[in-house]
Every structure is written in structure tokens, then in C-alpha cells.
Design a protein around this motif. Structure first.
Motif, short mmCIF file in Angstrom:
data_model
loop_
_atom_site.label_atom_id
_atom_site.label_comp_id
_atom_site.label_asym_id
_atom_site.label_seq_id
_atom_site.Cartn_x
_atom_site.Cartn_y
_atom_site.Cartn_z
N SER A 171 53.32 32.68 35.25
CA SER A 171 52.60 31.82 34.32
C SER A 171 51.61 30.97 35.12
N THR A 172 50.48 30.70 34.51
CA THR A 172 49.48 29.83 35.15
C THR A 172 49.10 28.76 34.12
N ASN A 173 47.82 28.50 33.93
CA ASN A 173 47.40 27.42 33.05
C ASN A 173 47.04 27.86 31.64
N HIS A 174 47.60 28.96 31.21
CA HIS A 174 47.45 29.37 29.82
C HIS A 174 48.74 30.07 29.42
N GLN A 175 48.94 30.23 28.13
CA GLN A 175 50.17 30.88 27.69
C GLN A 175 49.84 32.32 27.31
N HIS A 176 49.85 32.68 26.04
CA HIS A 176 49.57 34.07 25.68
C HIS A 176 48.14 34.47 26.01
N GLU A 177 47.24 33.63 25.64
CA GLU A 177 45.82 33.91 25.89
C GLU A 177 45.11 32.60 26.14
N VAL A 178 43.92 32.68 26.66
CA VAL A 178 43.14 31.49 26.94
C VAL A 178 42.67 30.88 25.62
N GLU A 179 43.00 29.61 25.44
CA GLU A 179 42.55 28.88 24.25
C GLU A 179 41.44 27.88 24.58
N TRP A 180 41.34 27.53 25.85
CA TRP A 180 40.36 26.54 26.30
C TRP A 180 39.64 27.15 27.49
N ALA A 181 38.54 27.84 27.23
CA ALA A 181 37.84 28.63 28.24
C ALA A 181 37.39 27.80 29.44
N ASP A 182 36.86 26.60 29.21
CA ASP A 182 36.38 25.77 30.31
C ASP A 182 37.53 25.39 31.26
N ALA A 204 40.40 27.05 31.64
CA ALA A 204 40.85 28.27 32.32
C ALA A 204 39.92 28.63 33.47
N GLU A 205 38.63 28.43 33.27
CA GLU A 205 37.68 28.71 34.35
C GLU A 205 37.83 27.71 35.49
N MET A 206 37.97 26.43 35.15
CA MET A 206 38.10 25.40 36.17
C MET A 206 39.37 25.60 37.01
N THR A 207 40.46 26.03 36.38
CA THR A 207 41.73 26.20 37.09
C THR A 207 41.92 27.60 37.65
N ASN A 208 40.96 28.49 37.40
CA ASN A 208 41.07 29.89 37.82
C ASN A 208 42.33 30.55 37.25
N SER A 209 42.69 30.18 36.05
CA SER A 209 43.95 30.61 35.46
C SER A 209 44.09 32.13 35.39
N ILE A 210 43.06 32.83 34.94
CA ILE A 210 43.12 34.29 34.81
C ILE A 210 43.18 34.96 36.18
N LYS A 211 42.34 34.50 37.12
CA LYS A 211 42.35 35.08 38.47
C LYS A 211 43.68 34.83 39.17
N ARG A 212 44.23 33.63 39.01
CA ARG A 212 45.51 33.31 39.65
C ARG A 212 46.64 34.14 39.05
N GLU A 213 46.63 34.30 37.74
CA GLU A 213 47.66 35.12 37.09
C GLU A 213 47.61 36.56 37.61
N ALA A 214 46.41 37.13 37.69
CA ALA A 214 46.26 38.50 38.18
C ALA A 214 46.70 38.60 39.65
N ALA A 215 46.36 37.60 40.46
CA ALA A 215 46.74 37.62 41.87
C ALA A 215 48.26 37.53 42.04
N VAL A 216 48.91 36.71 41.24
CA VAL A 216 50.38 36.59 41.32
C VAL A 216 51.04 37.90 40.87
N GLU A 217 50.56 38.46 39.77
CA GLU A 217 51.11 39.75 39.30
C GLU A 217 50.99 40.81 40.39
N LYS A 218 49.82 40.91 41.00
CA LYS A 218 49.58 41.90 42.05
C LYS A 218 50.49 41.64 43.25
N LEU A 219 50.61 40.39 43.64
CA LEU A 219 51.46 40.01 44.77
C LEU A 219 52.92 40.37 44.51
N LEU A 220 53.42 40.08 43.32
CA LEU A 220 54.81 40.38 43.00
C LEU A 220 55.08 41.88 42.98
#
Length: 156
Positions: free
Chosen positions: A44-55, A57-73
Motif C-alpha cells: 500500500s502507498t498513498n492511495h487505496q483502490h485507485e487514485v482519487e486525488w491526482a495531485d 498521488a503525483e506529489m507522493t509518487n504513489s503509483i511509482k512507489r506501489e509499482a516499485a514495491v510490487e516488483k521488489l517483492l
């Protein structure tokens, strides 16, 4: 833990990871305006099911961080490799001036009821069986993205 989280009121959305000594785990999404929801996710990062607050999510790199953690695991079998991966961008964030920098990485060890709080260059282990009162003062790099390693000073 899940039963308790269902009854605790919250003022904003949180994603809370829980694990027991048998390895059962869940992520609980809590929100102020809806019932707690249990999902079988390990990331989990800074969003739950999907991004609800795009700005945000972009500021926190939520999508990129989620993908990086999934790949790492998926790519790593060892805890040490995963923890090292959590200490580098995009997972490790240095946007402290924007109030969205990484404070620490927590490694929970339910079998011996302990936790390790990890910063680049420092690990603080605490155990329920042998808790040692202490203080750690961490000095972060004030949001300088070119210098992502935090410095630290351990106070007696």
C-alpha cells in the motif's frame, strides 16, 4: 486487529497493514465516511483502490512507489534485499519540504514480537520481550532530492 479497526473512528483515510504470528495478513482501508474494508494486499502507498486525488498521488509518487514495491517483492526472496530496496528512490522519498518524505522503514517480526526501524545507515530494533527505552534523533536532508540519504544522531 481487524475487528478493532472496524470500530475505531478516523478523521482521514489510512491503509493499515496487519499480520499475526501465523503469517495471516491483511491491509485494512479505513475512511471517515465508510466502513473499514479488508483487502488481501501486501502493498500500500498513498492511495487505496485507485487514485482519487491526482495531485497528491503525483506529489507522493504513489503509483511509482506501489509499482516499485510490487516488483521488489516479486523479485526478492530475502528480507534484507527488500529492506535495501526500501532505502532508495522511488520507494524512499525525500520531499520533506512538501511533507511527504520517508520517515523510516519498519520491519515487523511477528514470530518474536519485534520490530526494526530502519533508516539509511541505522537500524533500531525493539522487542516486546525486551523493550529498551530510548530516543533516536533523525536529521533529514530537508528535501534535497540529490542527497537522499538521511543523516542521524543517536541520543543517549
Amino acid at each position: 486487529a481487524v475487528a478493532m479497526l472496524r470500530s475505531i473512528p478516523v478523521h482521514m483515510s489510512y491503509s493499515i497493514a496487519v499480520i499475526d504470528r501465523k503469517g495471516n495478513h491483511a491491509t485494512v482501508y479505513v475512511n471517515p465516511n465508510s466502513p473499514a474494508e479488508v483487502v488481501e494486499r501486501r502493498v500500500s502507498t498513498n492511495h487505496q483502490h485507485e487514485v482519487e486525488w491526482a495531485d497528491h498521488a503525483e506529489m507522493t509518487n504513489s503509483i511509482k512507489r506501489e509499482a516499485a514495491v510490487e516488483k521488489l517483492l516479486h523479485a526478492s526472496a530475502s528480507t534484507e534485499t527488500v529492506v535495501c530496496g526500501f532505502q532508495i528512490p522511488p520507494i524512499y522519498q525525500t520531499h520533506y519540504s512538501l511533507k511527504c518524505g520517508t520517515l523510516y522503514t519498519a520491519v515487523y517480526r511477528p514470530l518474536d514480537a519485534s520490530v526494526e526501524l530502519v533508516w539509511p545507515g541505522s537500524v533500531w530494533r525493539q522487542s516486546c520481550a525486551d523493550f529498551q527505552d530510548g530516543v533516536r534523533t533523525i536529521r533529514f536532508n530537508d528535501g534535497d532530492p540529490a542527497a537522499w540519504h538521511s543523516t542521524f544522531k543517536e541520543a543517549p
